[in-house]
Design a protein around this motif. Structure first.
Motif, PDB file in Angstrom:
ATOM      1  N   LEU A   1     -53.960  64.113  -2.083  1.00 34.87           N
ATOM      2  CA  LEU A   1     -54.432  63.257  -3.306  1.00 34.87           C
ATOM      3  C   LEU A   1     -54.266  63.888  -4.562  1.00 34.87           C
ATOM      4  N   LEU A   2     -54.933  65.147  -4.665  1.00 40.78           N
ATOM      5  CA  LEU A   2     -54.550  66.141  -5.949  1.00 40.78           C
ATOM      6  C   LEU A   2     -53.264  66.136  -6.318  1.00 40.78           C
ATOM      7  N   ALA A   3     -52.251  66.296  -5.598  1.00 39.58           N
ATOM      8  CA  ALA A   3     -50.860  66.565  -5.827  1.00 39.58           C
ATOM      9  C   ALA A   3     -50.581  65.175  -6.472  1.00 39.58           C
ATOM     10  N   GLY A   4     -50.907  64.214  -5.803  1.00 34.55           N
ATOM     11  CA  GLY A   4     -50.373  62.752  -6.498  1.00 34.55           C
ATOM     12  C   GLY A   4     -51.047  62.695  -7.796  1.00 34.55           C
ATOM     13  N   PHE A   5     -52.335  62.939  -7.925  1.00 37.09           N
ATOM     14  CA  PHE A   5     -52.809  62.457  -9.008  1.00 37.09           C
ATOM     15  C   PHE A   5     -52.380  63.422 -10.258  1.00 37.09           C
ATOM     16  N   LEU A   6     -52.077  64.358 -10.056  1.00 35.31           N
ATOM     17  CA  LEU A   6     -51.341  65.364 -11.040  1.00 35.31           C
ATOM     18  C   LEU A   6     -49.975  65.053 -11.420  1.00 35.31           C
ATOM     19  N   LEU A   7     -49.177  64.362 -10.317  1.00 37.57           N
ATOM     20  CA  LEU A   7     -47.780  63.860 -10.674  1.00 37.57           C
ATOM     21  C   LEU A   7     -47.882  62.379 -11.293  1.00 37.57           C
TER      22      LEU A   7
ATOM     23  N   PRO B   1     -47.161  62.351 -15.803  1.00 37.03           N
ATOM     24  CA  PRO B   1     -45.693  61.900 -16.198  1.00 37.03           C
ATOM     25  C   PRO B   1     -45.430  60.227 -16.422  1.00 37.03           C
ATOM     26  N   ALA B   2     -45.896  59.834 -15.381  1.00 38.16           N
ATOM     27  CA  ALA B   2     -45.860  58.171 -14.939  1.00 38.16           C
ATOM     28  C   ALA B   2     -46.811  57.621 -15.800  1.00 38.16           C
ATOM     29  N   ARG B   3     -47.844  58.066 -16.016  1.00 34.91           N
ATOM     30  CA  ARG B   3     -48.901  57.345 -17.010  1.00 34.91           C
ATOM     31  C   ARG B   3     -48.430  57.199 -18.304  1.00 34.91           C
ATOM     32  N   ARG B   4     -47.614  58.290 -18.736  1.00 36.31           N
ATOM     33  CA  ARG B   4     -47.271  58.188 -20.060  1.00 36.31           C
ATOM     34  C   ARG B   4     -46.187  57.222 -20.309  1.00 36.31           C
ATOM     35  N   PHE B   5     -45.273  57.135 -19.217  1.00 32.36           N
ATOM     36  CA  PHE B   5     -44.153  56.125 -19.093  1.00 32.36           C
ATOM     37  C   PHE B   5     -44.729  54.783 -19.286  1.00 32.36           C
ATOM     38  N   LEU B   6     -45.661  54.276 -18.612  1.00 35.89           N
ATOM     39  CA  LEU B   6     -46.339  53.161 -18.520  1.00 35.89           C
ATOM     40  C   LEU B   6     -46.889  52.918 -19.919  1.00 35.89           C
ATOM     41  N   ASP B   7     -47.564  53.632 -20.377  1.00 34.43           N
ATOM     42  CA  ASP B   7     -48.478  53.521 -21.892  1.00 34.43           C
ATOM     43  C   ASP B   7     -47.454  53.251 -22.903  1.00 34.43           C
ATOM     44  N   GLY B   8     -46.084  53.498 -22.760  1.00 36.33           N
ATOM     45  CA  GLY B   8     -45.093  53.028 -23.814  1.00 36.33           C
ATOM     46  C   GLY B   8     -44.819  51.561 -23.713  1.00 36.33           C
TER      47      GLY B   8
END
Length: 236
Positions: free
Chosen positions: A195-201, A204-211
């Motif tokens: 879970l922690l690894a996925g949350f950290l990964l 970058p995906a979060r910043r991509f979607l916020d665009g």
């Protein structure tokens, strides 16, 4: 080996939920049920509550606490309705109704519907989320669809708060019913590093979607959740 596969599934689910605010159940529940059902529902609920806390801490300042309050006010009776549905209704027809309702909302959103997270809709969405989550494991779409036009951080933080509180409510209900055991915490502890690894990964995906891609993600995950539920009901 099965435990490792479950962990990898949780990792992918954590990436999806960390980026879009919800979707872990879409990824994890069907696959975990096939790989090792011992991880359902309590260990996955424990992990989901941890994810919600992490997501809330990361974007706490963007949380719509008023919306959380109204959604939670509806989620309490919604959870009771979900328990009643599980006890009295056949699973497959109920799943079809839930899947069809979510899919209809997605289609309406694409065509013309512009929902807004005001008190009345949030209360209704909270009831639907509680019932759908308890009986069919897809509680995210009703609330996420209301926030589809909001900024990404607001969606993620608000959903994290709502789901975190809702998950604790579900765990409390299961605990009262004698369905929470020590072994569930052991299973959850095994999943925590994934879970922690996925949350950290998910950063970058979060910043991509916020665009400018957040609404597309919300509609896509909601539609996929509904279709997965309909397929599961058809072949189950």
């Amino acid at each position: 080996m099965p435990d490792l596969l479950v962990g990898l599934v949780v990792l992918v689910g954590a990436v999806v939920q960390g980026a879009a605010g919800y979707g872990m159940n879409l990824v994890a529940v069907p696959l975990v049920a096939l790989i090792d059902p011992r991880f359902l529902p309590v260990p996955l609920l424990l992990i989901a509550s941890a994810h919600g806390l992490l997501a809330l801490v990361r974007e706490y300042g963007d949380t719509d606490w008023s919306g959380v309050g109204w959604a939670m006010l509806g989620r309490v009776p919604g959870t009771a309705l979900g328990v009643l549905a599980v006890a009295t209704l056949a699973e497959r027809p109920f799943s079809v109704v839930v899947g069809a309702a979510v899919l209809a909302c997605v289609v309406l959103s694409v065509l013309s519907w512009r929902p807004r997270p005001t008190r009345g809709p949030l209360l209704v969405a909270g009831v639907a989320s509680g019932a759908f989550s308890t009986a069919a494991s897809i509680g995210g779409p009703p609330i996420a669809l209301l926030y589809q036009h909001s900024p990404g951080p607001t969606i993620r933080a608000t959903l994290a708060a709502t789901f975190g509180l809702g998950t604790l409510l579900s765990l409390a209900g299961l605990g009262v019913g004698g369905q929470v055991h020590l072994t569930h915490f052991v299973f959850a502890a095994w999943l925590l590093p994934f879970l922690l690894a996925g949350f950290l990964l998910s950063g970058p995906a979060r910043r991509f979607l916020d665009g400018g891609r957040m609404r597309v993600a919300v509609l896509t995950i909601s539609g996929a959740s509904a279709l997965a539920l309909l397929v599961r009901a058809a072949v189950g």
